[in-house]
Motif scaffolding. Structure first.
Motif, PDB file in Angstrom:
ATOM      1  N   ARG A 148       5.441  21.507 -10.449  1.00 43.07           N
ATOM      2  CA  ARG A 148       4.070  20.447  -9.781  1.00 43.07           C
ATOM      3  C   ARG A 148       4.544  19.581  -9.112  1.00 43.07           C
ATOM      4  O   ARG A 148       5.446  18.672  -9.394  1.00 43.07           O
ATOM      5  N   VAL A 149       3.665  19.267  -8.215  1.00 42.08           N
ATOM      6  CA  VAL A 149       3.942  18.024  -7.379  1.00 42.08           C
ATOM      7  C   VAL A 149       2.510  17.467  -6.891  1.00 42.08           C
ATOM      8  O   VAL A 149       1.715  18.177  -6.886  1.00 42.08           O
ATOM      9  N   GLU A 150       2.445  15.989  -7.098  1.00 44.53           N
ATOM     10  CA  GLU A 150       1.321  15.222  -6.490  1.00 44.53           C
ATOM     11  C   GLU A 150       1.669  14.408  -5.532  1.00 44.53           C
ATOM     12  O   GLU A 150       2.673  13.740  -5.530  1.00 44.53           O
ATOM     13  N   VAL A 151       0.841  14.311  -4.434  1.00 48.33           N
ATOM     14  CA  VAL A 151       1.070  13.792  -3.130  1.00 48.33           C
ATOM     15  C   VAL A 151      -0.314  12.787  -2.711  1.00 48.33           C
ATOM     16  O   VAL A 151      -1.112  13.565  -2.502  1.00 48.33           O
ATOM     17  N   THR A 152       0.035  11.559  -3.042  1.00 47.13           N
ATOM     18  CA  THR A 152      -1.252  10.956  -2.642  1.00 47.13           C
ATOM     19  C   THR A 152      -0.970  10.097  -1.127  1.00 47.13           C
ATOM     20  O   THR A 152      -0.024   9.312  -1.161  1.00 47.13           O
ATOM     21  N   VAL A 153      -1.704  10.244  -0.290  1.00 51.55           N
ATOM     22  CA  VAL A 153      -1.990  10.138   0.993  1.00 51.55           C
ATOM     23  C   VAL A 153      -3.094   9.544   1.613  1.00 51.55           C
ATOM     24  O   VAL A 153      -4.384   9.704   1.141  1.00 51.55           O
ATOM     25  N   SER A 154      -2.924   8.782   2.801  1.00 54.65           N
ATOM     26  CA  SER A 154      -3.922   8.595   3.796  1.00 54.65           C
ATOM     27  C   SER A 154      -3.939   9.203   5.089  1.00 54.65           C
ATOM     28  O   SER A 154      -2.683   8.686   5.501  1.00 54.65           O
ATOM     29  N   ALA A 158       0.107   6.932   9.454  1.00 57.03           N
ATOM     30  CA  ALA A 158      -0.271   7.583   8.173  1.00 57.03           C
ATOM     31  C   ALA A 158       0.257   6.980   7.071  1.00 57.03           C
ATOM     32  O   ALA A 158       1.389   6.530   7.169  1.00 57.03           O
ATOM     33  N   ARG A 159      -0.309   7.022   5.946  1.00 61.97           N
ATOM     34  CA  ARG A 159       0.469   6.459   4.682  1.00 61.97           C
ATOM     35  C   ARG A 159       0.581   7.422   3.672  1.00 61.97           C
ATOM     36  O   ARG A 159      -0.015   8.439   3.310  1.00 61.97           O
ATOM     37  N   VAL A 160       1.843   7.305   2.875  1.00 58.37           N
ATOM     38  CA  VAL A 160       1.998   7.904   1.483  1.00 58.37           C
ATOM     39  C   VAL A 160       2.186   6.715   0.643  1.00 58.37           C
ATOM     40  O   VAL A 160       2.619   6.098   0.640  1.00 58.37           O
ATOM     41  N   HIS A 161       1.252   6.877  -0.487  1.00 59.85           N
ATOM     42  CA  HIS A 161       0.854   5.985  -1.298  1.00 59.85           C
ATOM     43  C   HIS A 161       2.051   6.184  -2.633  1.00 59.85           C
ATOM     44  O   HIS A 161       2.411   5.233  -3.208  1.00 59.85           O
ATOM     45  N   ARG A 162       1.997   7.468  -3.033  1.00 63.67           N
ATOM     46  CA  ARG A 162       2.961   7.789  -4.240  1.00 63.67           C
ATOM     47  C   ARG A 162       3.216   9.321  -4.200  1.00 63.67           C
ATOM     48  O   ARG A 162       2.403  10.456  -3.629  1.00 63.67           O
ATOM     49  N   VAL A 163       4.238   9.825  -4.812  1.00 64.24           N
ATOM     50  CA  VAL A 163       4.609  11.320  -5.177  1.00 64.24           C
ATOM     51  C   VAL A 163       4.961  11.052  -6.551  1.00 64.24           C
ATOM     52  O   VAL A 163       5.720  10.459  -7.010  1.00 64.24           O
ATOM     53  N   ARG A 164       4.675  12.177  -7.321  1.00 63.96           N
ATOM     54  CA  ARG A 164       5.125  12.482  -8.757  1.00 63.96           C
ATOM     55  C   ARG A 164       5.546  14.070  -8.449  1.00 63.96           C
ATOM     56  O   ARG A 164       4.556  14.867  -8.245  1.00 63.96           O
ATOM     57  N   PRO A 189      -7.287   7.205   0.914  1.00 66.58           N
ATOM     58  CA  PRO A 189      -6.262   7.770  -0.076  1.00 66.58           C
ATOM     59  C   PRO A 189      -6.858   8.519  -1.259  1.00 66.58           C
ATOM     60  O   PRO A 189      -7.771   8.453  -1.780  1.00 66.58           O
ATOM     61  N   HIS A 190      -6.274   9.677  -1.275  1.00 70.00           N
ATOM     62  CA  HIS A 190      -6.517  11.030  -1.929  1.00 70.00           C
ATOM     63  C   HIS A 190      -5.386  11.722  -2.307  1.00 70.00           C
ATOM     64  O   HIS A 190      -4.290  11.576  -1.708  1.00 70.00           O
ATOM     65  N   THR A 191      -5.415  12.419  -3.217  1.00 70.61           N
ATOM     66  CA  THR A 191      -4.077  13.071  -3.945  1.00 70.61           C
ATOM     67  C   THR A 191      -4.274  14.777  -3.913  1.00 70.61           C
ATOM     68  O   THR A 191      -5.370  15.384  -4.318  1.00 70.61           O
ATOM     69  N   TRP A 192      -3.274  15.320  -3.514  1.00 74.67           N
ATOM     70  CA  TRP A 192      -3.099  16.854  -3.312  1.00 74.67           C
ATOM     71  C   TRP A 192      -2.180  17.028  -4.441  1.00 74.67           C
ATOM     72  O   TRP A 192      -1.217  16.463  -4.409  1.00 74.67           O
ATOM     73  N   HIS A 218       0.585  -1.177  -0.114  1.00 75.01           N
ATOM     74  CA  HIS A 218       0.241  -0.064  -0.148  1.00 75.01           C
ATOM     75  C   HIS A 218       0.964   1.275  -0.096  1.00 75.01           C
ATOM     76  O   HIS A 218       0.130   2.394  -0.031  1.00 75.01           O
ATOM     77  N   GLY A 219       2.130   1.019   0.063  1.00 80.69           N
ATOM     78  CA  GLY A 219       3.080   2.248   0.013  1.00 80.69           C
ATOM     79  C   GLY A 219       3.760   2.421   1.266  1.00 80.69           C
ATOM     80  O   GLY A 219       4.300   1.333   1.825  1.00 80.69           O
ATOM     81  N   LEU A 220       4.198   3.555   1.735  1.00 84.98           N
ATOM     82  CA  LEU A 220       5.090   3.868   2.860  1.00 84.98           C
ATOM     83  C   LEU A 220       4.221   4.405   4.091  1.00 84.98           C
ATOM     84  O   LEU A 220       3.215   5.089   3.947  1.00 84.98           O
ATOM     85  N   ARG A 221       4.356   3.611   5.222  1.00 80.43           N
ATOM     86  CA  ARG A 221       3.489   3.738   6.279  1.00 80.43           C
ATOM     87  C   ARG A 221       4.373   4.430   7.161  1.00 80.43           C
ATOM     88  O   ARG A 221       5.528   3.815   8.001  1.00 80.43           O
TER      89      ARG A 221
END
Length: 242
Positions: free
Chosen positions: A103-109, A233-239, A181-184, A44-47
């Motif tokens: 630009r940056v995208e950060v997907t987290v829970s 908390a979780r970090v799922h993806r960063v771009r 999970p949602h993306t900022w 699920h990513g990084l916890r």
């Protein structure tokens, strides 16, 4: 963006990439045992974790514990307190990803654990000038502000020591639980800064730092130890695009 990102991580490897991340929170202001992140990786990513035995980030700031990953380091970055911050650990300058615009995208829970806050922000590296200290705060999400129907977060710009910027932070409401999970996103450059969440613009600001910025993603426990551990908390993806 219509091209591949310059920086990307979905945390699916066997460990955290040292070519992308420093797993310490502003390590120059404290000691390695206090700045080191607690975390693990799975499908699920990084916890990010706050563990029961984790020390405070600095004794002077207690109670405050943090697990953080950041895209570089420099001895002097984020001199954010006026009460005696001093360099306690020699830190090499590492500009792993430090764009001046992009630009940056950060997907987290986000965390639901007592006294916790999940945050993501871009802050001036200050390796060229101590004046280059501004911050783009994508979000600060207190666990207490997350419900099943909506979440209140703080978002905007913090000037810190940059007199070219004006602090402009505001509360924003997103119509769902940030524990899912949602993306900022943040896009910034000469025309200003736009911060979004799940495709919605939540802040549009006519200013932006115009110098290299590190990305930091962190889980804080603000308050004395309480409740059950680990707090997560979780970090799922960063771009990111420079």
């Amino acid at each position: 963006m219509n091209r591949e990102p310059d920086f990307a991580d979905d945390f699916r490897g066997s460990g955290l990439s040292p070519q992308r991340w420093v797993d310490h929170y502003l390590p120059h202001w404290t000691t390695p045992d206090r700045s080191r992140a607690r975390y693990d990786l799975d499908a699920h990513g990084l916890r990010l974790r706050i563990d029961a035995d984790q020390p405070d980030w600095r004794p002077e700031d207690a109670p405050l514990r943090v697990s953080n990953i950041q895209t570089g380091s420099h001895a002097g970055t984020h001199r954010h307190r006026p009460d005696g911050l001093e360099i306690r650990t020699a830190t090499a300058t590492e500009l792993l990803w430090a764009p001046s615009a992009g630009r940056v995208e950060v997907t987290v829970s986000a965390s639901l654990d007592e006294n916790c806050m999940l945050a993501a922000w871009l802050v001036g590296t200050e390796h060229l000038s101590a004046r280059d200290a501004g911050e783009i705060c994508l979000f600060e999400i207190d666990a207490s502000a997350v419900t099943a129907e909506a979440t209140v977060a703080r978002s905007g710009i913090k000037a810190h020591a940059d007199d070219r910027l004006t602090t402009d932070m505001a509360e924003v409401t997103i119509p769902f639980s940030a524990a899912a999970p949602h993306t900022w996103t943040a896009a910034w450059g000469p025309d200003g800064t736009v911060i979004g969440c799940e495709g919605r613009v939540v802040r549009k600001l006519p200013q932006a730092p115009g110098y290299p910025l590190f990305l930091l993603i962190d889980l804080f426990e603000i308050g004395p130890p309480s409740g059950s551990y680990p707090k997560t908390a979780r970090v799922h993806r960063v771009r990111g695009w420079s």
